[in-house]
Design a protein around this motif. Structure first.
Motif, PDB file in Angstrom:
ATOM      1  N   TYR A 655     -13.370 -25.677  21.418  1.00 57.52           N
ATOM      2  CA  TYR A 655     -13.809 -25.185  19.941  1.00 57.52           C
ATOM      3  C   TYR A 655     -14.603 -26.781  19.045  1.00 57.52           C
ATOM      4  CZ  TYR A 655      -9.533 -24.666  18.379  1.00 57.52           C
ATOM      5  OH  TYR A 655      -8.682 -24.362  18.413  1.00 57.52           O
ATOM      6  N   VAL A 656     -13.301 -27.624  19.409  1.00 58.06           N
ATOM      7  CA  VAL A 656     -13.908 -28.636  18.441  1.00 58.06           C
ATOM      8  C   VAL A 656     -14.276 -29.673  18.857  1.00 58.06           C
ATOM      9  CG1 VAL A 656     -11.997 -27.764  16.658  1.00 58.06           C
ATOM     10  CG2 VAL A 656     -10.716 -29.675  18.738  1.00 58.06           C
ATOM     11  N   LEU A 657     -14.557 -30.007  20.524  1.00 60.40           N
ATOM     12  CA  LEU A 657     -15.261 -31.151  21.019  1.00 60.40           C
ATOM     13  C   LEU A 657     -15.684 -31.742  20.275  1.00 60.40           C
ATOM     14  CD1 LEU A 657     -14.887 -33.648  23.360  1.00 60.40           C
ATOM     15  CD2 LEU A 657     -16.300 -31.877  25.022  1.00 60.40           C
ATOM     16  N   ASP A 658     -17.083 -31.128  19.952  1.00 56.32           N
ATOM     17  CA  ASP A 658     -18.185 -32.161  18.504  1.00 56.32           C
ATOM     18  C   ASP A 658     -17.745 -32.559  18.255  1.00 56.32           C
ATOM     19  OD1 ASP A 658     -20.064 -31.006  20.858  1.00 56.32           O
ATOM     20  OD2 ASP A 658     -20.462 -28.802  20.095  1.00 56.32           O
ATOM     21  N   ASP A 659     -17.359 -32.166  17.145  1.00 55.73           N
ATOM     22  CA  ASP A 659     -16.205 -32.348  16.154  1.00 55.73           C
ATOM     23  C   ASP A 659     -15.953 -33.776  16.446  1.00 55.73           C
ATOM     24  OD1 ASP A 659     -17.695 -30.455  14.855  1.00 55.73           O
ATOM     25  OD2 ASP A 659     -15.448 -29.423  14.659  1.00 55.73           O
ATOM     26  N   ASN A 660     -15.129 -34.014  17.288  1.00 49.24           N
ATOM     27  CA  ASN A 660     -14.571 -34.672  17.323  1.00 49.24           C
ATOM     28  C   ASN A 660     -15.148 -35.929  18.194  1.00 49.24           C
ATOM     29  OD1 ASN A 660     -11.970 -34.558  17.097  1.00 49.24           O
ATOM     30  ND2 ASN A 660     -11.647 -33.452  18.842  1.00 49.24           N
ATOM     31  N   ILE A 661     -16.357 -35.796  19.045  1.00 48.93           N
ATOM     32  CA  ILE A 661     -17.077 -36.895  19.420  1.00 48.93           C
ATOM     33  C   ILE A 661     -18.415 -37.483  18.059  1.00 48.93           C
ATOM     34  CG2 ILE A 661     -20.105 -36.577  20.707  1.00 48.93           C
ATOM     35  CD1 ILE A 661     -18.214 -35.046  23.192  1.00 48.93           C
ATOM     36  N   ARG A 662     -18.557 -36.254  17.070  1.00 53.58           N
ATOM     37  CA  ARG A 662     -20.034 -36.480  16.045  1.00 53.58           C
ATOM     38  C   ARG A 662     -18.720 -38.141  15.325  1.00 53.58           C
ATOM     39  NH1 ARG A 662     -19.375 -32.049  13.913  1.00 53.58           N
ATOM     40  NH2 ARG A 662     -21.295 -31.702  15.685  1.00 53.58           N
ATOM     41  N   ARG A 663     -17.668 -37.538  15.136  1.00 49.95           N
ATOM     42  CA  ARG A 663     -16.723 -38.190  14.054  1.00 49.95           C
ATOM     43  C   ARG A 663     -16.754 -39.818  14.812  1.00 49.95           C
ATOM     44  NH1 ARG A 663     -11.205 -39.838  14.916  1.00 49.95           N
ATOM     45  NH2 ARG A 663     -10.925 -37.777  16.081  1.00 49.95           N
ATOM     46  N   LEU A 664     -16.508 -39.759  16.293  1.00 47.20           N
ATOM     47  CA  LEU A 664     -16.298 -41.379  16.950  1.00 47.20           C
ATOM     48  C   LEU A 664     -17.413 -41.889  16.726  1.00 47.20           C
ATOM     49  CD1 LEU A 664     -14.059 -40.335  19.724  1.00 47.20           C
ATOM     50  CD2 LEU A 664     -13.485 -42.369  17.956  1.00 47.20           C
ATOM     51  N   ASP A 665     -19.077 -41.337  17.047  1.00 46.27           N
ATOM     52  CA  ASP A 665     -20.093 -41.986  16.911  1.00 46.27           C
ATOM     53  C   ASP A 665     -20.465 -42.359  15.322  1.00 46.27           C
ATOM     54  OD1 ASP A 665     -21.551 -41.613  18.934  1.00 46.27           O
ATOM     55  OD2 ASP A 665     -22.474 -39.540  18.888  1.00 46.27           O
ATOM     56  N   GLU A 666     -19.526 -41.849  14.110  1.00 44.96           N
ATOM     57  CA  GLU A 666     -19.895 -41.879  13.178  1.00 44.96           C
ATOM     58  C   GLU A 666     -19.395 -43.825  12.815  1.00 44.96           C
ATOM     59  OE1 GLU A 666     -18.609 -38.711  10.541  1.00 44.96           O
ATOM     60  OE2 GLU A 666     -21.044 -37.604  10.761  1.00 44.96           O
ATOM     61  N   GLU A 667     -17.958 -43.389  13.363  1.00 44.31           N
ATOM     62  CA  GLU A 667     -17.528 -44.255  13.122  1.00 44.31           C
ATOM     63  C   GLU A 667     -17.370 -45.912  14.015  1.00 44.31           C
ATOM     64  OE1 GLU A 667     -13.423 -43.666  14.785  1.00 44.31           O
ATOM     65  OE2 GLU A 667     -12.752 -42.018  13.248  1.00 44.31           O
ATOM     66  N   LYS A 668     -18.190 -45.228  14.582  1.00 41.44           N
ATOM     67  CA  LYS A 668     -19.099 -46.234  15.515  1.00 41.44           C
ATOM     68  C   LYS A 668     -19.794 -47.471  14.975  1.00 41.44           C
ATOM     69  CE  LYS A 668     -20.712 -47.455  20.455  1.00 41.44           C
ATOM     70  NZ  LYS A 668     -21.358 -47.224  21.500  1.00 41.44           N
TER      71      LYS A 668
END
Length: 669
Positions: A655-668
């Motif tokens: 349920y927090v997979l999308d949040d983690n993906i979004r965070r990695l996108d932002e860091e990139k």
């Protein structure tokens, strides 16, 4: 005079309140003062205690208290560990303590215990008596004519470990560690209650106990109440009442103890005297007492009868009494001096014509040490046949069986024994790495009294810089218990266990006298793997999967470890399968790995039935090691790595997979 007191085993807690150490951590204590204020109050306590110490040279007191009469209840047919401690309601244990001590911590103490009638207080029987002493150099403990010991403060034996600081109930007199608290106000906090009493709180990190002590400034800062709480929440409370002598000396007159409100105790004093005539504080044993003296030899201790001169070889042989005697030689026939020879078993003939075997710890008093000619003689008290244990330093130990009384020509040949060499290693990064300066132990697997060579033959050694170790002079054979007659004796390989911490390895001398190059491998704690966050992803060794790591190049990588036999795992994989296309669009490559080895057809059938389009792999073998390498702590276990292959998140819910993906996108970006 008639006064009240607190028993030594309970009074020891009073001193703990003010003991300081580097491990003390302060606790909030209501309206706690500043460090300067705490230091000022501690200074007042120090000054008061120093005044008390100046009045004290020594003391003597006698006290008594009642304990519940507890007995162990064992039910027939149940194993020994399944026992129950029950209280006998109509009986109590009367403890009578007599104590004499001086300002240097030397003491003489005796303790008697009697079973009494709970209603009338009448003594029904004597239960136990013991005496203890410390003369400034050695401790002495007397339990009975067959049990006494002598040891030094450096030797922490269970027979007297609690005697090391027996005077700690008089903390304002004996406790030198108070100086640490006086000099380090940051180690504790002090506050003042509304009634003028001082409250001291701290936590002992080593024991993980929390303490709350109440001190009375009007009584020279004596501790009037102590509350100790364990990390499990168990509470111990001790309250103390004090009186003051004509000289101004403060001493307890009555003590109350409560543990969880269930067991309460009150102790009374029957005699008290300050600054009594001096004593040398050496506890004397009755002549003939069986003494184990650790100050002469530690492993094993020297055993002798107190006050009696040991007879020589010639005196025993010519004395006309019961004895066994002989000589110890090496393989070349030369005598071996300095070998400890002890009786370790006795065989006697019963009226029915059969033999009975007896093994007892009291046999260690029956011993001798071989002289320069290798001779020994042991004086005995009873008829029978005896087993003799030989414990040389530079040869293997051996047991001579069934030696008859009055045999004077026993010849025992000592061999060099077996040797074990090897390395202590641990797994680090998938490689074997030597462990240096580690303490290893080798001990006999057989603990039978019939064949045991003595605990002094359980050896210890320390590994060198390459993790190498070596044990010498190990007995390689042992006599089979089933062969009783000498003409039928059979010997089997003796088995030993090498251990380091919780890791051990069993070895046996099945061929020859050397066991070389063994590896004692320390496996990691598979139940507690290290986190992978910030680390590069491991390789897929030992995992079967139709997937190449190149497929995840420059993309985020999601790995899910799961188990088809667990419902939460199945639900997670079904959800990932449903979102497969969505993950691809978000730049995420996903794979799943079945964490246990299942039938491949069964797994493929389930994957096909649930329309799982994500690659599904499976661990081939060594599932525990593979999961450990990947940091898996539970199933399902999700791992998300960035486009460079470094782990950014792990162990999260889907349920927090999308949040983690979004965070990695932002860091990139």
């Amino acid at each position: 005079m008639r006064r009240g007191w607190i028993p030594v085993e309970y009074m020891v807690l009073a001193i703990i309140v003010l003991i300081g150490s580097a491990g003390l951590r302060s606790q909030s204590a209501g309206t706690a003062e500043s460090e300067r204020g705490v230091q000022a109050r501690l200074g007042q306590i120090r000054q008061s205690y120093e005044k008390q110490r100046a009045m004290f040279r020594n003391m003597r007191f006698k006290a008594d208290w009642l304990d519940p009469h507890m007995q162990i209840k064992r039910e027939p047919g149940k194993p020994p560990e399944q026992t129950e401690l029950i209280e006998i309601p109509d009986e109590k244990i009367l403890n009578i303590l007599e104590y004499q001590t001086d300002k240097d911590g030397r003491y003489l103490m005796s303790l008697e215990q009697h079973v009494t009638d709970a209603a009338s207080g009448r003594i029904k029987s004597k239960r136990h008596s013991s005496k203890y002493g410390y003369n400034g150099e050695t401790y002495r403990a007397f339990y009975s004519e067959r049990q006494a010991s002598i040891f030094t403060p450096e030797q922490k034996f269970s027979t007297g470990s609690y005697l090391i600081k027996p005077t700690s109930f008089m903390d304002h007199i004996f406790n030198e560690d108070l100086n640490y608290v006086f000099d380090h106000p940051e180690s504790a906090e002090i506050s003042e209650a509304a009634d003028g009493l001082w409250i001291l709180k701290y936590q002992d990190v080593k024991s993980q106990y929390s303490y709350r002590a109440t001190l009375d400034p009007k009584q020279d800062f004596m501790i009037v109440e102590l509350e100790r709480t364990s990390k499990e929440g168990h509470v111990y409370i001790m309250k103390t009442e004090y009186e003051i002598s004509a000289e101004g000396f403060r001493y307890p007159v009555k003590g109350y103890r409560s543990f969880g409100g269930k067991h309460e105790l009150v102790m009374n004093i029957t005699e008290f005297e300050l600054n009594t005539p001096d004593s040398d504080y050496t506890l004397e044993f009755p002549k003939g007492t069986h003494v184990r003296d650790y100050t002469r030899r530690t492993d094993p201790p020297e055993a002798y009868r107190y006050g009696e001169t040991k007879k020589s070889y010639e005196q025993i042989i010519r004395g006309g009494g019961k004895f066994v005697a002989g000589v110890a030689i090496d393989k070349t026939g030369l005598p071996v001096a300095g070998v400890l020879v002890r009786v370790c078993g006795q065989k006697t003939l019963r009226p029915d014509g059969r033999f009975s075997l007896k093994f007892s710890g009291s046999f260690d008093i029956l011993n001798a040490v071989t002289d320069e000619q290798g001779r020994f003689a042991i004086e005995l008290e009873e008829e029978g046949q005896y087993n003799l244990r030989f414990s040389p330093e530079k040869h293997a130990a051996i047991i001579a069986y069934d030696v008859p009384v009055r045999k004077s020509d026993l010849k025992v040949t000592l061999t060099v024994g077996g040797t074990v060499t090897g390395r202590l290693l641990r797994i680090e990064g998938g490689k074997k790495v030597p462990i240096a300066s580690a303490l290893l132990k080798i001990e006999q697997s057989s603990r039978s009294s019939y064949s045991h060579l003595g605990f002094d033959r359980d050896r210890k050694t320390v590994t060198d810089s390459q993790g190498r170790f070596r044990f010498d002079h190990l007995r390689t054979k042992m006599r089979d218990l089933g062969t009783r007659k000498s003409e039928q004796w059979e010997y089997t390989p003796r088995v030993w266990k090498i251990s380091y911490d919780t890791t051990s390895k069993t070895i046996g001398f099945y061929e020859g006298t050397k066991i070389e190059d063994i590896e004692l491998l320390i496996e990691p704690d598979y139940s507690n793997p290290d986190s992978l966050i910030g680390k590069i992803l491991p390789d897929f060794e030992n995992i079967t999967i139709d997937f190449s790591p190149g497929q995840a190049q420059d993309r985020m990588f999601l790995i899910c470890f799961w188990d088809m036999n667990q419902r939460p795992s199945r639900n997670c994989i079904i959800e990932l399968g449903r979102r497969a296309e969505e993950l691809k669009k978000k730049g995420v490559t996903a794979v799943t790995i079945q964490a246990s080895n299942l039938d491949k057809n069964t797994l493929d059938e389930w994957v096909k039935k649930n329309d799982i389009s994500i690659p599904v792999g499976m661990i081939r073998n060594e599932e525990q090691k593979t999961c450990f390498k990947w940091g898996v702590k539970s199933l399902p276990w999700l791992i998300l790595a960035d486009s460079s292959g470094f782990v950014a998140a792990e162990g999260f819910g889907i349920y927090v997979l999308d949040d983690n993906i979004r965070r990695l996108d932002e860091e990139k970006r």
